[in-house]
Design a protein around this motif. Structure first.
Motif, PDB file in Angstrom:
ATOM      1  N   LEU A 155       1.715   5.744  -1.486  1.00  0.00           N
ATOM      2  CA  LEU A 155       1.929   6.058   0.142  1.00  0.00           C
ATOM      3  C   LEU A 155       3.257   7.111   0.083  1.00  0.00           C
ATOM      4  O   LEU A 155       4.128   7.064  -0.398  1.00  0.00           O
ATOM      5  CB  LEU A 155       2.391   4.883   0.968  1.00  0.00           C
ATOM      6  N   ALA A 173      -1.698   9.159   1.755  1.00  0.00           N
ATOM      7  CA  ALA A 173      -1.978   7.947   0.842  1.00  0.00           C
ATOM      8  C   ALA A 173      -2.580   8.586  -0.352  1.00  0.00           C
ATOM      9  O   ALA A 173      -3.351   9.567  -0.234  1.00  0.00           O
ATOM     10  CB  ALA A 173      -2.544   6.808   1.432  1.00  0.00           C
ATOM     11  N   LYS A 230       1.002   0.041   4.252  1.00  0.00           N
ATOM     12  CA  LYS A 230       1.127   1.021   5.408  1.00  0.00           C
ATOM     13  C   LYS A 230       1.435   0.902   6.980  1.00  0.00           C
ATOM     14  O   LYS A 230       2.229   1.072   7.543  1.00  0.00           O
ATOM     15  CB  LYS A 230      -0.247   2.028   5.290  1.00  0.00           C
TER      16      LYS A 230
END
Length: 118
Positions: free
Chosen positions: A40, A29, A16
């Motif tokens: 994600l 998420a 991320k």
């Protein structure tokens, strides 16, 4: 929590952060729908991107992208369809895989497969 789950969570956070640093906008998420989970959900350039993150501490057992099999892809697609419906998303979408690789010395490398499947 099992060690492999902890490593997976850390890998998702690293992926991320890496994606955000590369111009992606974080949406959410661990989106769940029935038995499926999307690691994600990101956005870049008006495209909604569903990202599967795979962690590997080496390549002895194979590469990250090899572990997203047909069944896993179908689960991700089903969850993505539900997310699209819930959010009334009308623009383009994409499915990516991000491999997070840790070397024996502890270094981290990323391998990004854009538009990996559908």
């Amino acid at each position: 929590m099992a060690e492999h789950n902890d490593q997976g969570s850390k890998a998702e956070q690293m992926a991320k952060d890496w994606l955000v640093a590369n111009g992606y906008q974080f949406i959410t998420a661990n989106y769940r729908y029935k038995h499926a989970e999307i690691d994600l959900i990101m956005e870049k350039g008006g495209i909604l991107i569903f990202v599967e993150v795979k962690y590997r501490s080496g390549t002895g057992y194979g590469y990250a992208e090899e572990f997203v099999d047909y069944r896993k892809r179908q689960l991700i697609i089903r969850a993505a369809d539900n997310y699209i419906y819930e959010e009334d998303w009308k623009k383009d979408i994409r499915f990516d895989i991000v491999g997070v690789y840790q070397s024996k010395s502890g270094g981290i490398a990323f391998k990004h497969f854009e538009d990996a499947f559908y």
